[in-house]
Scaffold this motif. Structure first.
Motif, short mmCIF file in Angstrom:
data_model
loop_
_atom_site.label_atom_id
_atom_site.label_comp_id
_atom_site.label_asym_id
_atom_site.label_seq_id
_atom_site.Cartn_x
_atom_site.Cartn_y
_atom_site.Cartn_z
N PHE A 364 0.84 -1.20 0.00
CA PHE A 364 0.00 0.00 0.00
C PHE A 364 0.87 1.25 0.00
CE2 PHE A 364 -4.08 1.95 0.51
CZ PHE A 364 -3.80 3.16 1.11
N THR A 365 0.61 2.15 -0.96
CA THR A 365 1.38 3.39 -1.10
C THR A 365 0.41 4.57 -1.15
OG1 THR A 365 1.34 3.34 -3.53
CG2 THR A 365 3.12 2.15 -2.41
N ASP A 366 0.98 5.76 -1.30
CA ASP A 366 0.16 6.98 -1.41
C ASP A 366 -0.29 7.21 -2.85
OD1 ASP A 366 2.25 8.71 1.00
OD2 ASP A 366 0.44 7.49 1.28
N GLU A 367 0.16 6.37 -3.79
CA GLU A 367 -0.22 6.53 -5.19
C GLU A 367 -1.52 5.77 -5.44
OE1 GLU A 367 4.39 6.71 -6.80
OE2 GLU A 367 2.88 5.57 -7.90
N GLU A 368 -2.60 6.48 -5.68
CA GLU A 368 -3.91 5.87 -5.87
C GLU A 368 -3.94 4.95 -7.09
OE1 GLU A 368 -6.13 6.57 -3.66
OE2 GLU A 368 -8.00 5.75 -4.44
N THR A 373 -4.20 -0.58 -9.43
CA THR A 373 -3.65 -1.60 -10.33
C THR A 373 -3.35 -2.89 -9.59
OG1 THR A 373 -2.66 0.14 -11.71
CG2 THR A 373 -1.78 -2.09 -11.94
N ASN A 374 -2.76 -2.80 -8.38
CA ASN A 374 -2.47 -3.99 -7.58
C ASN A 374 -3.76 -4.69 -7.16
OD1 ASN A 374 0.29 -3.58 -7.75
ND2 ASN A 374 0.37 -2.32 -5.90
N ALA A 375 -4.80 -3.90 -6.82
CA ALA A 375 -6.08 -4.49 -6.42
C ALA A 375 -6.71 -5.25 -7.59
CB ALA A 375 -7.02 -3.40 -5.91
N GLN A 376 -6.59 -4.72 -8.81
CA GLN A 376 -7.12 -5.42 -9.98
C GLN A 376 -6.37 -6.71 -10.24
OE1 GLN A 376 -6.77 -2.39 -12.95
NE2 GLN A 376 -8.66 -1.35 -12.37
N ALA A 377 -5.04 -6.72 -10.00
CA ALA A 377 -4.25 -7.94 -10.19
C ALA A 377 -4.68 -9.02 -9.19
CB ALA A 377 -2.77 -7.62 -10.04
N ILE A 378 -4.91 -8.61 -7.93
CA ILE A 378 -5.37 -9.57 -6.92
C ILE A 378 -6.75 -10.10 -7.28
CG2 ILE A 378 -6.16 -9.71 -4.53
CD1 ILE A 378 -3.82 -8.10 -3.68
N THR A 431 -15.40 -3.08 -4.12
CA THR A 431 -15.50 -1.75 -3.52
C THR A 431 -14.21 -0.95 -3.72
OG1 THR A 431 -17.01 -2.61 -1.85
CG2 THR A 431 -15.96 -0.49 -1.39
N VAL A 432 -13.06 -1.64 -3.60
CA VAL A 432 -11.77 -0.96 -3.77
C VAL A 432 -11.53 -0.59 -5.23
CG1 VAL A 432 -9.28 -1.28 -3.63
CG2 VAL A 432 -10.73 -1.99 -1.73
N VAL A 433 -11.83 -1.55 -6.15
CA VAL A 433 -11.53 -1.32 -7.57
C VAL A 433 -12.42 -0.23 -8.16
CG1 VAL A 433 -11.59 -2.38 -9.87
CG2 VAL A 433 -10.63 -3.64 -7.93
N TYR A 434 -13.72 -0.23 -7.80
CA TYR A 434 -14.65 0.70 -8.41
C TYR A 434 -15.00 1.87 -7.50
CZ TYR A 434 -15.21 -3.28 -11.50
OH TYR A 434 -14.99 -4.31 -12.36
N LYS A 439 -8.65 2.83 0.85
CA LYS A 439 -8.14 3.01 2.20
C LYS A 439 -7.34 1.78 2.64
CE LYS A 439 -11.77 6.16 3.74
NZ LYS A 439 -12.79 6.43 4.79
N LYS A 440 -6.33 2.02 3.45
CA LYS A 440 -5.44 0.95 3.88
C LYS A 440 -6.18 -0.09 4.73
CE LYS A 440 -0.84 0.14 5.84
NZ LYS A 440 -1.26 -1.04 6.62
#
Length: 464
Positions: A364-368, A373-378, A431-434, A439-440
């Motif tokens: 998790f970084t500050d770059e939205e 992108t990582n959430a879509q890969a998961i 919820t995270v992707v769309y 949030k962390k």
């Protein structure tokens, strides 16, 4: 969304009213009244109310839309009871739309309330105010209560409204533009048609003009459709515009009995203006100064030149192409095989390794954009893994919604506990992707849920 509302500002520009006597000398025009632009800035108040209006002028029969944005800090409970029945006299509430609660930033939430307002026909010409109203709230942290008030909004009731619209504002030379001039006025208003007939659209030419009149309650509506075109640019101006138009009118006075009274000897003439509209010229070809050569006469060739420079090279080219084509076909004939390779099947073990790699790569970084992108890969790896356990194709696992995903488990290969956990995690990923903001805390819940899925499902394919 936050930047859209913070960048919004309110500006009220009232039309200047000038007076001209038909039978006397011209009178100077009064100064325009305008409110200074107000930019909204978020403060440290528990509850804030921002108001926006779509038009600062209104005529009988026309509705206004007052947009109210209510922002409050986390830990504040807002009371919306009776928000659709607040008193906004002399304006009448025709309708209220209350939006859903949304996230403004890490410390604030907000909702948007839209009021549709109108002024009664009995209200005369002048400046009126949409009054301030209050909303109460309760601070759940220190158990205190308070109120927040909105700012009043000044609205001008006018006897006439004019508006100009175009169907396009990017053209090439010679294109046609449809310009719709809409005039709404009260019945005691008289337009000076000599002025309308002489409206100047230079540098554009008027090709056609259609006039349509209708009555809407106590309002007369006139729609004039102009067909305009631009054939050349006059002077050095590269960005022409439909010029500002001035509509002249006057009001008929009424006697005590209600009859209209016209005094032709002295008429107070007023004006309403339509803002200019810029037009962009789309130049497809760049102008280059190239000297033009004079026309040359036809060149004649002898039969010998035609054969040596025309037929002979073409014939040799065709022969060479045919020779190379036959050679290539012969060399490829022995290499062609009707057997197509079978695609490598996806196994639960391979899909599990990809899922573990995707989880380990998520930092998790500050770059939205990187987090999304990582959430879509998961999401893709988890769907592939669960799909292999259920025995469905990867294409189906990636294309269906979360709600319909588990309907593919017709043989009930997943236990109820695994199915419930996976359903929760996939909805959290959606919820995270769309969602608007990642949030962390939500990412940590997703990663914990995936670890639980791996723990529950590993024995399933270990026995296979």
């Amino acid at each position: 969304m936050r930047y859209i509302f913070i960048s919004l500002f309110m500006s009220a520009v009232f039309l200047g009213i000038g007076s001209i006597h038909v039978n006397a000398q011209e009178q100077p025009q009064t100064q325009e009244q305008a409110e200074k632009a107000q930019e909204f800035v978020l403060t440290d108040k528990p509850l804030e109310i921002w108001t926006f209006i779509d038009d600062y002028r209104v005529i009988t029969g026309k509705t206004l839309h007052l947009t109210v944005q209510v922002l409050w800090k986390l830990g504040i409970t807002m009371n919306l009871e009776g928000v659709d029945k607040i008193a906004l006299s002399p304006f009448k509430i025709e309708g209220v739309t209350i939006g859903e609660r949304q996230i403004f930033d890490n410390e604030h939430d907000y909702i948007v309330i839209t009021y549709t307002l109108s002024l009664p026909s009995s209200v005369g010409e002048g400046i009126y105010s949409i009054p301030s109203f209050t909303l109460s709230y309760r601070n759940e942290v220190d158990k205190t209560e308070g109120k927040a008030a909105s700012s009043p909004v000044a609205i001008k009731k006018v006897p006439i409204l004019v508006e100009g619209k175009v169907d396009r504002d990017v053209i090439t030379i010679g294109d046609r533009i449809n310009y719709a001039l809409t005039i709404r006025h009260e019945k005691n208003v008289r337009l000076i048609w000599e002025n309308l007939e002489k409206l100047n659209f230079s540098p554009l030419d008027i090709l056609k003009k259609d006039i349509e009149k209708r009555t809407e309650g106590n309002i007369e509506k006139i729609l004039i459709n102009y067909t305009l075109s631009l054939y050349e640019l006059g002077g050095k101006k590269k960005t022409p515009e439909i010029p500002e138009l001035t509509i002249l009118y006057y009001k008929e006075s009424q006697t005590q009995s209600g009859e209209t009274k016209s005094d032709t000897s002295l008429i107070e003439t007023r004006e309403a203006k339509v803002a200019a509209i810029p037009v962009i010229i789309n130049s497809l070809l760049k102008a280059v100064d190239v000297p033009l050569e004079g026309l040359k006469g036809p060149i004649y060739y002898s039969k010998k030149d035609v054969f040596l420079k025309g037929y002979l090279p073409v014939s040799l080219g065709i022969i060479i192409v045919l020779f190379l084509g036959v050679t290539a076909l012969r060399s490829m004939a022995g290499k062609l095989s009707p057997v197509s390779p079978k695609p490598v099947s996806e196994t639960p073990k391979i899909a599990l390794e990809r899922l573990k790699h995707a989880v380990a790569s998520f930092q998790f970084t500050d770059e939205e954009k990187l987090n999304r992108t990582n959430a879509q890969a998961i999401n893709k790896s988890l769907r592939t893994y669960i799909g292999t356990l259920m025995g469905i194709s990867n294409e189906a696992a990636q294309s269906v919604t979360t709600t319909d995903f588990f309907n593919y488990d017709t043989q009930k290969r997943l236990t109820g506990e695994i199915s419930t956990t996976a359903r929760i995690v996939l909805k959290q990923i959606d919820t995270v992707v769309y969602g608007r903001q990642i949030k962390k805390e939500m990412v940590d819940k997703i990663l914990q849920g995936i670890e639980e899925i791996i723990k529950q499902t590993s024995p399933m394919f270990a026995k296979r």
